[in-house]
Scaffold this motif. Structure first.
Motif, PDB file in Angstrom:
ATOM      1  N   HIS A  55       0.815  -1.218   0.000  1.00  0.00           N
ATOM      2  CA  HIS A  55       0.000   0.000   0.000  1.00  0.00           C
ATOM      3  C   HIS A  55       0.848   1.268   0.000  1.00  0.00           C
ATOM      4  O   HIS A  55       0.339   2.357   0.246  1.00  0.00           O
ATOM      5  CB  HIS A  55      -0.951  -0.024   1.199  1.00  0.00           C
ATOM      6  CG  HIS A  55      -2.034  -1.028   1.013  1.00  0.00           C
ATOM      7  ND1 HIS A  55      -1.931  -2.317   1.470  1.00  0.00           N
ATOM      8  CD2 HIS A  55      -3.214  -0.954   0.352  1.00  0.00           C
ATOM      9  CE1 HIS A  55      -3.010  -2.994   1.124  1.00  0.00           C
ATOM     10  NE2 HIS A  55      -3.806  -2.194   0.430  1.00  0.00           N
ATOM     11  N   ARG A  56       2.154   1.069  -0.258  1.00  0.00           N
ATOM     12  CA  ARG A  56       3.091   2.184  -0.359  1.00  0.00           C
ATOM     13  C   ARG A  56       3.160   3.020   0.915  1.00  0.00           C
ATOM     14  O   ARG A  56       3.392   4.218   0.882  1.00  0.00           O
ATOM     15  CB  ARG A  56       2.790   3.029  -1.589  1.00  0.00           C
ATOM     16  CG  ARG A  56       2.801   2.196  -2.874  1.00  0.00           C
ATOM     17  CD  ARG A  56       2.583   2.964  -4.142  1.00  0.00           C
ATOM     18  NE  ARG A  56       3.560   3.970  -4.425  1.00  0.00           N
ATOM     19  CZ  ARG A  56       4.782   3.737  -4.929  1.00  0.00           C
ATOM     20  NH1 ARG A  56       5.164   2.506  -5.180  1.00  0.00           N
ATOM     21  NH2 ARG A  56       5.608   4.732  -5.174  1.00  0.00           N
ATOM     22  N   HIS A  57       2.984   2.364   2.050  1.00  0.00           N
ATOM     23  CA  HIS A  57       3.138   3.014   3.357  1.00  0.00           C
ATOM     24  C   HIS A  57       4.578   2.742   3.816  1.00  0.00           C
ATOM     25  O   HIS A  57       4.830   1.885   4.663  1.00  0.00           O
ATOM     26  CB  HIS A  57       2.120   2.476   4.367  1.00  0.00           C
ATOM     27  CG  HIS A  57       0.713   2.734   3.982  1.00  0.00           C
ATOM     28  ND1 HIS A  57      -0.319   1.886   4.303  1.00  0.00           N
ATOM     29  CD2 HIS A  57       0.139   3.755   3.289  1.00  0.00           C
ATOM     30  CE1 HIS A  57      -1.452   2.355   3.831  1.00  0.00           C
ATOM     31  NE2 HIS A  57      -1.201   3.489   3.212  1.00  0.00           N
ATOM     32  N   PHE A  58       5.508   3.480   3.214  1.00  0.00           N
ATOM     33  CA  PHE A  58       6.930   3.172   3.380  1.00  0.00           C
ATOM     34  C   PHE A  58       7.425   3.371   4.808  1.00  0.00           C
ATOM     35  O   PHE A  58       8.275   2.622   5.278  1.00  0.00           O
ATOM     36  CB  PHE A  58       7.762   3.974   2.384  1.00  0.00           C
ATOM     37  CG  PHE A  58       7.430   3.656   0.959  1.00  0.00           C
ATOM     38  CD1 PHE A  58       7.446   2.351   0.487  1.00  0.00           C
ATOM     39  CD2 PHE A  58       7.083   4.668   0.074  1.00  0.00           C
ATOM     40  CE1 PHE A  58       7.134   2.048  -0.831  1.00  0.00           C
ATOM     41  CE2 PHE A  58       6.768   4.370  -1.248  1.00  0.00           C
ATOM     42  CZ  PHE A  58       6.795   3.063  -1.696  1.00  0.00           C
ATOM     43  N   GLU A  62       9.117   0.331   6.809  1.00  0.00           N
ATOM     44  CA  GLU A  62      10.459   0.403   7.393  1.00  0.00           C
ATOM     45  C   GLU A  62      10.426   0.044   8.878  1.00  0.00           C
ATOM     46  O   GLU A  62      11.272  -0.707   9.359  1.00  0.00           O
ATOM     47  CB  GLU A  62      11.054   1.797   7.215  1.00  0.00           C
ATOM     48  CG  GLU A  62      12.446   1.908   7.800  1.00  0.00           C
ATOM     49  CD  GLU A  62      13.090   3.268   7.578  1.00  0.00           C
ATOM     50  OE1 GLU A  62      14.280   3.396   7.920  1.00  0.00           O
ATOM     51  OE2 GLU A  62      12.420   4.193   7.068  1.00  0.00           O
ATOM     52  N   ARG A  63       9.444   0.571   9.572  1.00  0.00           N
ATOM     53  CA  ARG A  63       9.321   0.271  11.014  1.00  0.00           C
ATOM     54  C   ARG A  63       9.162  -1.233  11.235  1.00  0.00           C
ATOM     55  O   ARG A  63       9.815  -1.813  12.102  1.00  0.00           O
ATOM     56  CB  ARG A  63       8.121   1.030  11.592  1.00  0.00           C
ATOM     57  CG  ARG A  63       7.950   0.884  13.086  1.00  0.00           C
ATOM     58  CD  ARG A  63       6.943   1.893  13.635  1.00  0.00           C
ATOM     59  NE  ARG A  63       5.717   1.981  12.860  1.00  0.00           N
ATOM     60  CZ  ARG A  63       4.592   1.347  13.164  1.00  0.00           C
ATOM     61  NH1 ARG A  63       4.528   0.579  14.226  1.00  0.00           N
ATOM     62  NH2 ARG A  63       3.524   1.484  12.414  1.00  0.00           N
ATOM     63  N   TYR A  64       8.335  -1.887  10.433  1.00  0.00           N
ATOM     64  CA  TYR A  64       8.124  -3.330  10.595  1.00  0.00           C
ATOM     65  C   TYR A  64       9.365  -4.132  10.195  1.00  0.00           C
ATOM     66  O   TYR A  64       9.705  -5.117  10.857  1.00  0.00           O
ATOM     67  CB  TYR A  64       6.891  -3.794   9.819  1.00  0.00           C
ATOM     68  CG  TYR A  64       5.600  -3.330  10.434  1.00  0.00           C
ATOM     69  CD1 TYR A  64       5.326  -3.540  11.780  1.00  0.00           C
ATOM     70  CD2 TYR A  64       4.639  -2.675   9.667  1.00  0.00           C
ATOM     71  CE1 TYR A  64       4.136  -3.112  12.350  1.00  0.00           C
ATOM     72  CE2 TYR A  64       3.445  -2.249  10.236  1.00  0.00           C
ATOM     73  CZ  TYR A  64       3.196  -2.468  11.575  1.00  0.00           C
ATOM     74  OH  TYR A  64       2.016  -2.046  12.137  1.00  0.00           O
ATOM     75  N   TYR A  65      10.031  -3.721   9.121  1.00  0.00           N
ATOM     76  CA  TYR A  65      11.266  -4.417   8.745  1.00  0.00           C
ATOM     77  C   TYR A  65      12.306  -4.302   9.856  1.00  0.00           C
ATOM     78  O   TYR A  65      12.981  -5.275  10.198  1.00  0.00           O
ATOM     79  CB  TYR A  65      11.840  -3.880   7.427  1.00  0.00           C
ATOM     80  CG  TYR A  65      11.122  -4.366   6.195  1.00  0.00           C
ATOM     81  CD1 TYR A  65      10.968  -5.731   5.958  1.00  0.00           C
ATOM     82  CD2 TYR A  65      10.619  -3.475   5.263  1.00  0.00           C
ATOM     83  CE1 TYR A  65      10.315  -6.188   4.812  1.00  0.00           C
ATOM     84  CE2 TYR A  65       9.968  -3.919   4.116  1.00  0.00           C
ATOM     85  CZ  TYR A  65       9.818  -5.273   3.901  1.00  0.00           C
ATOM     86  OH  TYR A  65       9.176  -5.725   2.767  1.00  0.00           O
ATOM     87  N   ARG A  66      12.437  -3.103  10.429  1.00  0.00           N
ATOM     88  CA  ARG A  66      13.394  -2.913  11.519  1.00  0.00           C
ATOM     89  C   ARG A  66      13.033  -3.781  12.726  1.00  0.00           C
ATOM     90  O   ARG A  66      13.907  -4.380  13.354  1.00  0.00           O
ATOM     91  CB  ARG A  66      13.450  -1.447  11.941  1.00  0.00           C
ATOM     92  CG  ARG A  66      14.174  -0.560  10.966  1.00  0.00           C
ATOM     93  CD  ARG A  66      14.073   0.899  11.452  1.00  0.00           C
ATOM     94  NE  ARG A  66      14.908   1.760  10.686  1.00  0.00           N
ATOM     95  CZ  ARG A  66      16.154   2.071  11.016  1.00  0.00           C
ATOM     96  NH1 ARG A  66      16.700   1.594  12.096  1.00  0.00           N
ATOM     97  NH2 ARG A  66      16.856   2.881  10.248  1.00  0.00           N
ATOM     98  N   ARG A  67      11.761  -3.827  13.039  1.00  0.00           N
ATOM     99  CA  ARG A  67      11.331  -4.648  14.180  1.00  0.00           C
ATOM    100  C   ARG A  67      11.559  -6.129  13.915  1.00  0.00           C
ATOM    101  O   ARG A  67      11.860  -6.890  14.827  1.00  0.00           O
ATOM    102  CB  ARG A  67       9.875  -4.360  14.511  1.00  0.00           C
ATOM    103  CG  ARG A  67       9.700  -3.016  15.173  1.00  0.00           C
ATOM    104  CD  ARG A  67       8.297  -2.819  15.636  1.00  0.00           C
ATOM    105  NE  ARG A  67       8.130  -1.529  16.281  1.00  0.00           N
ATOM    106  CZ  ARG A  67       6.973  -0.987  16.562  1.00  0.00           C
ATOM    107  NH1 ARG A  67       5.851  -1.646  16.278  1.00  0.00           N
ATOM    108  NH2 ARG A  67       6.902   0.171  17.143  1.00  0.00           N
ATOM    109  N   TRP A  68      11.391  -6.526  12.659  1.00  0.00           N
ATOM    110  CA  TRP A  68      11.658  -7.922  12.294  1.00  0.00           C
ATOM    111  C   TRP A  68      13.124  -8.259  12.573  1.00  0.00           C
ATOM    112  O   TRP A  68      13.440  -9.290  13.172  1.00  0.00           O
ATOM    113  CB  TRP A  68      11.307  -8.136  10.828  1.00  0.00           C
ATOM    114  CG  TRP A  68      11.463  -9.531  10.284  1.00  0.00           C
ATOM    115  CD1 TRP A  68      11.655 -10.689  10.996  1.00  0.00           C
ATOM    116  CD2 TRP A  68      11.429  -9.911   8.912  1.00  0.00           C
ATOM    117  NE1 TRP A  68      11.749 -11.765  10.132  1.00  0.00           N
ATOM    118  CE2 TRP A  68      11.615 -11.315   8.850  1.00  0.00           C
ATOM    119  CE3 TRP A  68      11.268  -9.206   7.730  1.00  0.00           C
ATOM    120  CZ2 TRP A  68      11.631 -12.009   7.654  1.00  0.00           C
ATOM    121  CZ3 TRP A  68      11.284  -9.907   6.538  1.00  0.00           C
ATOM    122  CH2 TRP A  68      11.464 -11.294   6.511  1.00  0.00           C
TER     123      TRP A  68
END
Length: 166
Positions: A55-58, A62-68
């Motif tokens: 949904h292009r909510h970058f 990014e926040r979720y990738y970092r948390r992963w």
């Protein structure tokens, strides 16, 4: 549909069902509820990051990738996904830095090492790529991917003769 609100598996399954039906906002709610039950679940962060990217909510992605990455620091897929996010959003230096940190955490990871080299090449950081290739080949001078990356570097630098000799 009645589910046990404390069942992690049920929350994830319901989120997956919503996602498969195209009900992304409901899927996100279920995944977030599942994270309340298990905040270290890397798969949930991956699912949320993927939905955010779709949904292009970058910022959210990014926040979720970092948390992963934080939840699963030894998971190469997490590091690769964060790096790919940075690359796809035009942030090559952050992509390289992200993979370098992952490689420092596991210096034996040839996958991470080669990914760092590829990003250096993509960013036209030839000196860094050359240094990393030398390190890779020092560990195994017959590494086929390392030799291919070395040839690519030499080609990028414009020396076709030397590249053909490698």
């Amino acid at each position: 549909l009645k589910i046990d609100p404390q069942s992690l598996d049920a929350r994830i399954a319901l989120g997956d069902l919503y996602a498969s039906e195209g009900k992304e906002s409901e899927a996100v709610k279920e995944y977030v509820r599942a994270l309340e039950l298990d905040s270290q679940n890397g798969d949930l962060y991956a699912k949320l990051a993927s939905l955010s990217m779709a949904h292009r909510h970058f910022g959210e992605a990014e926040r979720y990738y970092r948390r992963w990455v934080e939840a699963a620091p030894s998971d190469e897929d997490a590091h690769m996904a964060l790096s790919e996010f940075y690359r796809s959003t035009g942030r090559l230096s952050e992509a390289v830095s992200s993979l370098q940190r992952a490689r420092e955490a596991d210096p034996s990871s040839r996958t991470m090492h080669k990914a760092v080299i590829r990003l250096h090449l993509e960013a036209n950081q030839f000196e860094e790529a050359e240094h990393e290739i030398a390190l890779l080949l020092r560990r195994n001078d017959k590494d086929a991917d390392g030799r291919i990356l070395q040839s690519r570097l030499v080609l990028e630098q414009g020396d076709t003769v030397k590249a053909s000799q490698l």
